[in-house]
Design a protein around this motif. Structure first.
Motif, short mmCIF file in Angstrom:
data_model
loop_
_atom_site.label_atom_id
_atom_site.label_comp_id
_atom_site.label_asym_id
_atom_site.label_seq_id
_atom_site.Cartn_x
_atom_site.Cartn_y
_atom_site.Cartn_z
N ILE A 48 41.66 41.89 33.09
CA ILE A 48 40.95 40.76 33.70
C ILE A 48 41.78 39.49 33.57
O ILE A 48 42.36 39.21 32.51
CB ILE A 48 39.57 40.59 33.05
CG1 ILE A 48 38.70 41.82 33.33
CG2 ILE A 48 38.88 39.33 33.55
CD1 ILE A 48 37.40 41.84 32.57
N ASN A 49 41.83 38.71 34.66
CA ASN A 49 42.62 37.48 34.64
C ASN A 49 41.87 36.34 35.33
O ASN A 49 40.68 36.44 35.62
CB ASN A 49 43.99 37.72 35.28
CG ASN A 49 43.87 38.16 36.74
OD1 ASN A 49 42.85 37.94 37.40
ND2 ASN A 49 44.91 38.79 37.25
N VAL A 60 43.75 36.75 27.77
CA VAL A 60 44.77 37.75 27.39
C VAL A 60 45.40 38.39 28.61
O VAL A 60 46.62 38.51 28.71
CB VAL A 60 44.15 38.82 26.48
CG1 VAL A 60 45.18 39.91 26.16
CG2 VAL A 60 43.64 38.20 25.18
N GLY A 61 44.56 38.80 29.58
CA GLY A 61 45.08 39.43 30.79
C GLY A 61 45.94 38.49 31.61
O GLY A 61 46.94 38.91 32.21
N SER A 62 45.57 37.21 31.62
CA SER A 62 46.35 36.23 32.38
C SER A 62 47.72 36.01 31.78
O SER A 62 48.69 35.73 32.49
CB SER A 62 45.59 34.90 32.45
OG SER A 62 44.36 35.05 33.13
N ILE A 63 47.81 36.12 30.46
CA ILE A 63 49.10 35.97 29.78
C ILE A 63 49.94 37.24 29.90
O ILE A 63 51.14 37.18 30.16
CB ILE A 63 48.88 35.62 28.29
CG1 ILE A 63 48.22 34.25 28.16
CG2 ILE A 63 50.20 35.67 27.53
CD1 ILE A 63 47.83 33.89 26.74
N LEU A 64 49.28 38.39 29.76
CA LEU A 64 50.00 39.65 29.74
C LEU A 64 50.43 40.12 31.12
O LEU A 64 51.53 40.67 31.30
CB LEU A 64 49.12 40.72 29.09
CG LEU A 64 49.80 41.99 28.57
CD1 LEU A 64 50.85 41.64 27.53
CD2 LEU A 64 48.76 42.95 27.99
N PHE A 65 49.58 39.88 32.13
CA PHE A 65 49.88 40.35 33.49
C PHE A 65 49.70 39.21 34.50
O PHE A 65 48.79 39.22 35.32
CB PHE A 65 48.96 41.52 33.87
CG PHE A 65 49.03 42.68 32.93
CD1 PHE A 65 50.19 43.45 32.84
CD2 PHE A 65 47.96 43.01 32.13
CE1 PHE A 65 50.26 44.53 31.97
CE2 PHE A 65 48.01 44.09 31.26
CZ PHE A 65 49.17 44.84 31.17
N PRO A 66 50.56 38.19 34.45
CA PRO A 66 50.41 37.04 35.34
C PRO A 66 50.80 37.37 36.79
O PRO A 66 51.57 38.32 37.04
CB PRO A 66 51.39 36.02 34.75
CG PRO A 66 52.45 36.86 34.11
CD PRO A 66 51.73 38.06 33.56
N GLY A 67 50.26 36.60 37.72
CA GLY A 67 50.63 36.77 39.13
C GLY A 67 50.34 38.16 39.65
O GLY A 67 49.24 38.69 39.50
N ASP A 68 51.35 38.77 40.24
CA ASP A 68 51.22 40.12 40.80
C ASP A 68 51.84 41.19 39.90
O ASP A 68 52.17 42.29 40.36
CB ASP A 68 51.88 40.17 42.18
CG ASP A 68 51.18 39.27 43.18
OD1 ASP A 68 49.94 39.15 43.08
OD2 ASP A 68 51.86 38.69 44.05
N THR A 69 52.02 40.88 38.63
CA THR A 69 52.61 41.84 37.70
C THR A 69 51.78 43.13 37.66
O THR A 69 50.56 43.08 37.53
CB THR A 69 52.65 41.24 36.27
OG1 THR A 69 53.35 40.00 36.30
CG2 THR A 69 53.34 42.20 35.30
N PRO A 70 52.42 44.28 37.78
CA PRO A 70 51.68 45.55 37.67
C PRO A 70 50.96 45.65 36.33
O PRO A 70 51.51 45.28 35.29
CB PRO A 70 52.77 46.61 37.81
CG PRO A 70 53.88 45.92 38.55
CD PRO A 70 53.85 44.50 38.09
N ILE A 71 49.75 46.17 36.36
CA ILE A 71 48.95 46.33 35.14
C ILE A 71 49.17 47.74 34.61
O ILE A 71 48.70 48.71 35.20
CB ILE A 71 47.46 46.07 35.42
CG1 ILE A 71 47.28 44.64 35.96
CG2 ILE A 71 46.63 46.28 34.17
CD1 ILE A 71 45.88 44.36 36.47
N SER A 72 49.88 47.84 33.52
CA SER A 72 50.29 49.13 32.98
C SER A 72 49.51 49.47 31.72
O SER A 72 49.44 48.66 30.79
CB SER A 72 51.80 49.10 32.67
OG SER A 72 52.17 50.17 31.85
N TYR A 73 48.96 50.69 31.69
CA TYR A 73 48.26 51.14 30.48
C TYR A 73 49.24 51.24 29.31
O TYR A 73 48.87 50.94 28.16
CB TYR A 73 47.58 52.48 30.70
CG TYR A 73 46.89 52.98 29.46
CD1 TYR A 73 45.62 52.54 29.12
CD2 TYR A 73 47.53 53.87 28.59
CE1 TYR A 73 45.00 52.96 27.96
CE2 TYR A 73 46.91 54.30 27.43
CZ TYR A 73 45.65 53.85 27.11
OH TYR A 73 45.04 54.26 25.95
#
Length: 392
Positions: A48-49, A60-73
Motif C-alpha cells: 500500500i502506498n 512503508v510501501g511508499s518508501i519501499l516501492f515508490p513510483g512504478d517500482t515492481p512490488i516484489s514478495y
C-alpha cells in the motif's frame, strides 16, 4: 570471580557477558520454533502506498516501492527478516544491559527470552508491529532531556504513519522514558511537556485514523493498480482497513470477541507477564518512585492490551505486551533503581521461577491460520530450510 554484595551475587569480571551469550542462544532457538516469511496480510500492507493521497499504513510501501517500482514478495520477505533481526538484536542488547547491572535477574531475563513473547515476534515477521517496537527501543536510547523529547516526538510521529494504533501499542513506553528524563525538573515542568507531546501525537492519530481513509471505490482502484505491479496475490484484508475508521472497527470487534477468548489470552501470557510486572514494581518501590511514575510505568507496560478493543487478535496484543513490559522493566532498572540489586528472596522463589520458565517456554496458542509452533526438538533441517526458501 563472584563476590557477595548485600546477599546478592555481583559480577566482578565478565560474568554478565557469558550470561548474555547464553541469552542470545536462547533468543535464537526460541525464534526458530516458529519463524517464517510474511503471510499474505502483512505482505499486502507493504504494497500500500500514497497513490490515492495520504492514507494510513502507507508510509512503508511508499518508501519501499515508490513510483512504478515492481512490488516484489522477495523484497518484502528480505526487508521483513532484516527488521526482525534488528528487533532481535535490540532485545539481546537490552538483555545485556540488564545483566551487566543486575546479574541477579538472570532467571527473569531467561523467562522472557524463552517465552511465547519472542515466539510471537518470530511468528509475526512482516507485521508493522516490529517497526513500532524498534522505534520504542530507539527512542529511549538518548538520555539528555532535549534529545529524548525530540526522539519521542519525531519517532512517535513517524510511527503513527506506519500504523495509526502506535499511540496505544508502543508510545506509552516512549512517554514513560521521556517523563523520567524530565522528572528532575519537577512535575510542573515534566507533566506539561509530556502532555504537549501526547496531544500532538493524539491529534495526528485522530487525523490519520479518521481522515487517512478511502472510499470503497478508491480502495478497489488502489488495489487493482497495485496488483498490476505485484508478483503475488493481494488479499482483501489489508485493504479493508483503508476504508474503516477506528470507532466502527472497535464496535465490530467488541461485538464479535467473547469473554472466553479474553480470559484464555491472559492465561497464556500470565506465567511470564506476572513475574515481569512484579520485578518492575519491586524495582520502582526500591527506587522510591512516586505514584505518578508508577502510573506511567503501568501504562507503558500494559498499553498494548488495550488494543483488544480495536483488533480481533487478542493473543497478539497480550503477547505484544510482554515485549513492552520487558522494555519498561529495563528502563526502570536503568533510570529509577540504578545499579542497586533487586532484593528478591531468591532461595524461596527460584523453584517457582524455574517452573514458570518451563511453562512460559512451552506455551503455545492460536495466533493466525496456519500457525506452527514447534516443540523441542523442533528443527527438521531439510523441510524447514526448503520452506523458508519457498516463503512458507
Amino acid at each position: 570471580m563472584v563476590i557477595e554484595l548485600d546477599g546478592y551475587p555481583k559480577s566482578e569480571n565478565q560474568t554478565w557477558l557469558r550470561l548474555t551469550v547464553l541469552v542470545v542462544f536462547v533468543l535464537i532457538f526460541t525464534s526458530m520454533k516458529t519463524i517464517r516469511f510474511p503471510i499474505p496480510y502483512p505482505a499486502g500492507l507493504f504494497a500500500i502506498n500514497y497513490d490515492q493521497g495520504i492514507i494510513k499504513r502507507a508510509l512503508v510501501g511508499s518508501i519501499l516501492f515508490p513510483g512504478d517500482t515492481p512490488i516484489s514478495y522477495a523484497t518484502i520477505a528480505l526487508v521483513s527478516v532484516v527488521i526482525f533481526l534488528v528487533l532481535l538484536f535490540l532485545l539481546a542488547a537490552t538483555s545485556a544491559q540488564i545483566l551487566r547491572s543486575h546479574p541477579e535477574l538472570f532467571l527473569i531475563v531467561l523467562l522472557y527470552t524463552s517465552s511465547f513473547g519472542v515466539v510471537f515476534l518470530a511468528s509475526t515477521t512482516g507485521y508493522f508491529d516490529h517497526i513500532l517496537l524498534i522505534f520504542a527501543f530507539l527512542s529511549v536510547l538518548p538520555t539528555g532531556a532535549i534529545f529524548r523529547i525530540l526522539s519521542v516526538l519525531l519517532l512517535g510521529g513517524i510511527a503513527i504513519f506506519v500504523h495509526e494504533a502506535a499511540i496505544v501499542m508502543v508510545m506509552p513506553v516512549m512517554y514513560f522514558a521521556m517523563y523520567l528524563t524530565l522528572k528532575s525538573f519537577g512535575l510542573k515542568v515534566s507533566l506539561p511537556i509530556v502532555a504537549i507531546v501526547v496531544a500532538i501525537h493524539a491529534g495526528l492519530t485522530y487525523w490519520v485514523g479518521n481522515y487517512g481513509i478511502l472510499s470503497v471505490e478508491e480502495v478497489k482502484m488502489l488495489r487493482e493498480t497495485l496488483q498490476a505491479r505485484a508478483d503475488f496475490e493481494l488479499i482483501d484484508l489489508p485493504f479493508q482497513v483503508l476504508s474503516t475508521i477506528p470507532a466502527i472497527e472497535s464496535q465490530h470487534t467488541l461485538r464479535t470477541i467473547n469473554t472466553i477468548a479474553h480470559v484464555d489470552s491472559i492465561i497464556v501470557v500470565l506465567p511470564v507477564l506476572a513475574p515481569l510486572l512484579a520485578v518492575t514494581f519491586l524495582a520502582l518501590k526500591q527506587g522510591a518512585a512516586g505514584s505518578t511514575t508508577i502510573v506511567f510505568a503501568t501504562a507503558a507496560a500494559l498499553s498494548p492490551i488495550a488494543m483488544r478493543a480495536f483488533g480481533h487478535d487478542v493473543h497478539r496484543w497480550d503477547s505484544f505486551a510482554l515485549c513492552t513490559t520487558y522494555l519498561t522493566l529495563s528502563i526502570v532498572l536503568r533510570e529509577v533503581l540504578g545499579p542497586n540489586p533487586v532484593r528478591l528472596a531468591w532461595q524461596r522463589i527460584t523453584p517457582c521461577l524455574i517452573v514458570l520458565l518451563i511453562v512460559g517456554a512451552s506455551t503455545s496458542a492460536y495466533l493466525f491460520l496456519g500457525q506452527d509452533i514447534r516443540g523441542f526438538p523442533f528443527l527438521d533441517a531439510r523441510s524447514d530450510i526448503v520452506g523458508l526458501l519457498m516463503g512458507r
